[in-house]
Design an enzyme around this catalytic site. Structure first.
Site, PDB file in Angstrom:
ATOM      1  CG  ASN A 208      -0.219  -0.022   2.507  1.00  0.00           C
ATOM      2  OD1 ASN A 208       0.475   0.927   2.833  1.00  0.00           O
ATOM      3  ND2 ASN A 208      -0.337  -1.112   3.239  1.00  0.00           N
ATOM      4  CE  LYS A 340      -8.217  -3.338  14.270  1.00  0.00           C
ATOM      5  NZ  LYS A 340      -7.191  -3.438  13.252  1.00  0.00           N
TER       6      LYS A 340
HETATM    7  O1  C5P Z   1      -8.642  -2.418  10.895  1.00  0.00           O
HETATM    8  P1  C5P Z   1      -7.663  -1.440  10.342  1.00  0.00           P
HETATM    9  O2  C5P Z   1      -6.629  -2.077   9.460  1.00  0.00           O
HETATM   10  O3  C5P Z   1      -8.238  -0.226   9.710  1.00  0.00           O
HETATM   11  O4  C5P Z   1      -6.920  -0.883  11.674  1.00  0.00           O
HETATM   12  C1  C5P Z   1      -5.789  -0.117  11.617  1.00  0.00           C
HETATM   13  C2  C5P Z   1      -4.950  -0.347  12.848  1.00  0.00           C
HETATM   14  O5  C5P Z   1      -4.781  -1.760  13.030  1.00  0.00           O
HETATM   15  C3  C5P Z   1      -3.546   0.197  12.721  1.00  0.00           C
HETATM   16  O6  C5P Z   1      -3.101   0.585  14.006  1.00  0.00           O
HETATM   17  C4  C5P Z   1      -2.764  -0.981  12.181  1.00  0.00           C
HETATM   18  O7  C5P Z   1      -1.378  -0.911  12.514  1.00  0.00           O
HETATM   19  C5  C5P Z   1      -3.444  -2.151  12.862  1.00  0.00           C
HETATM   20  N1  C5P Z   1      -3.459  -3.395  12.068  1.00  0.00           N
HETATM   21  C6  C5P Z   1      -2.855  -4.510  12.584  1.00  0.00           C
HETATM   22  N2  C5P Z   1      -2.847  -5.677  11.863  1.00  0.00           N
HETATM   23  C7  C5P Z   1      -3.460  -5.757  10.679  1.00  0.00           C
HETATM   24  C8  C5P Z   1      -4.111  -4.635  10.145  1.00  0.00           C
HETATM   25  C9  C5P Z   1      -4.087  -3.470  10.863  1.00  0.00           C
HETATM   26  O8  C5P Z   1      -2.300  -4.439  13.678  1.00  0.00           O
HETATM   27  N3  C5P Z   1      -3.439  -6.900  10.016  1.00  0.00           N
END
Ligand code: C5P
Length: 404
Positions: A208, A340
């Site tokens: 990304n 989370k």
């Molecule tokens: O659910 P989303 O990806 O939008 O959430 C973003 C947050 O979750 C960020 O802090 C990112 O570092 C973390 N994240 C994670 N593991 C993933 C995807 C996102 O820890 N596989």
């Protein structure tokens, strides 16, 4: 800033006039300001302007020793709580990087033990010149704080990066440096930054647009506030922040392992990384050849690192997530805060100008499990980092925020 002692060093660029607004703002906020100018700066704006704003004489000539009881440049250097050079020309940056001291400003700068803030302003090509960049890097490594120039039309006719940062942004940095509470001293801060990269074959990846700027800014801010910082970063071009332990990872699984390894000893985890939610189900050992038809690649879910952290976190740890959204930012951010088990979530609408990937600025709202809602105007990522750390480190919070 009340009673803070600030030297403003003004050098000879067209932006020197903006230093008057800077001094005025500092004085209004209660600081005691002394101005030191280079000869060239006096061609753009007169010492009298600064004398009138600060109510103190302006130093230009090293040999103008009007008070026989002191050596002026040493006296000033010792007096200062902070030394700001704004605007800083390529010349003064080069002199500072080499330790040259051939006028009042550079002599005082070399003699001071106060933190130094440098706000460069110059032509876009001068700024991009690798020699200037190398000098900036050397000074950063020595702990100089830079207020990055902005982009826009320049006095020389070019449009690009090189405009002096706005006075209120410089004032914010001065305030941050003055308050540079060592409020994270003794704390271990784990920061993740950048994109992960998921291989599909030996030459192709799924990734990304995250550059890591936000996470690096958090790591630097935490380091400056006295924390022991580990930065787990995906691939990227950003220079490794001095004084920060860097763990380089490529994939989400590698980032997961690195985070889980470091988690037990961390007091604070700030997850600014943009982790790939999916990875190719299998990695071809050789380059996948193109064919005429479409290519279907099966993707499987990566583990959500923060969900894994939530299962293992201690209650005395503070966990911060980031949420990059393009719509319904608040609702999505609050859902993630809950799901989370985060203490704070930094939500940004990446579709807004001045926000998101690659930008030097960000526009965020921080939501806290404790009900905090902090909507910040557009500001430099470093400033966002400082405001976030203010919350995280805020009076007795670390170690006191309840976990799940
Ligand atoms: O659910 P989303 O990806 O939008 O959430 C973003 C947050 O979750 C960020 O802090 C990112 O570092 C973390 N994240 C994670 N593991 C993933 C995807 C996102 O820890 N596989």
């Amino acid at each position: 800033m009340l009673g803070s002692r600030i030297i403003v060093g003004v050098t000879g660029g067209i932006a020197a006039y903006k230093a008057a607004a800077l001094c005025s703002q500092l004085v209004k906020r209660g600081a005691e300001v002394r101005v030191v100018m280079t000869e060239a700066a006096t061609r753009f704006i007169t010492p009298l302007t600064f004398q009138s704003i600060t109510k103190h004489p302006v130093a230009v000539d090293t040999f103008d020793e009007h008070d026989p009881s002191v050596i002026q440049h040493i006296h000033l250097a010792d007096w200062a709580d902070v030394f700001v050079v704004a605007p800083a020309t390529a010349d003064v940056i080069a002199k500072a990087a080499c330790g040259l001291a051939d006028d009042m400003l550079t002599t005082t700068l070399l003699a001071t033990r106060a933190p130094v803030i440098v706000a460069p302003a110059m032509n876009v090509h001068m700024l991009a010149n690798p020699i200037v960049q190398e000098n900036i890097r050397r000074l950063r490594e020595r702990g100089f704080v830079f207020v990055d120039p902005g982009e826009g039309p320049l006095a020389c006719g070019y449009t690009g990066k090189g405009r002096l940062a706005e006075p209120d942004e410089i004032v914010e940095v001065v305030a941050a440096v003055l308050q540079r509470k060592k409020d994270l001293e003794g704390k271990r801060v784990l920061v993740t930054a950048g994109a992960t990269r998921e291989p599909f074959d030996p030459v192709r990846v799924l990734s990304n647009r995250s550059t890591g700027k936000m996470g690096y800014a958090v790591a630097e801010a935490a380091r400056d506030r006295g924390a022991e910082v580990t930065l787990i970063a995906g691939p990227g071009e950003l220079p490794v922040p001095p004084g920060v332990q860097l763990v380089r990872v490529e994939t989400a699984l590698e980032m997961l392992n690195a985070v889980l390894d470091c988690l037990p000893s961390a007091d604070i985890l700030i997850k600014a990384a943009a982790v790939s939610d999916y990875r190719p189900a299998s990695v071809s050992p050789s380059k996948v050849k193109k064919s005429d038809g479409p290519l279907v690649v099966e993707l499987v879910r990566n583990p959500d690192i923060l969900l894994e952290v939530a299962k293992r976190r201690r209650h005395d740890q503070v966990i911060v997530g980031f949420a990059a959204e393009t719509d319904d930012v608040e609702r999505h951010a609050r859902e993630k805060l809950e799901k989370k088990s985060l203490d704070y979530i930094v939500a940004n609408d990446v579709s807004k100008p001045g926000a998101g990937f690659g930008s030097d600025t960000n526009v965020v709202t921080i939501f806290g499990r404790d009900g905090t809602v902090l909507s910040l105007p557009p500001m430099a990522k470093r400033q966002v980092a400082e405001r976030l750390l203010d919350l995280v480190a805020g009076a007795g919070r670390v170690g006191a925020v309840g976990g799940p």
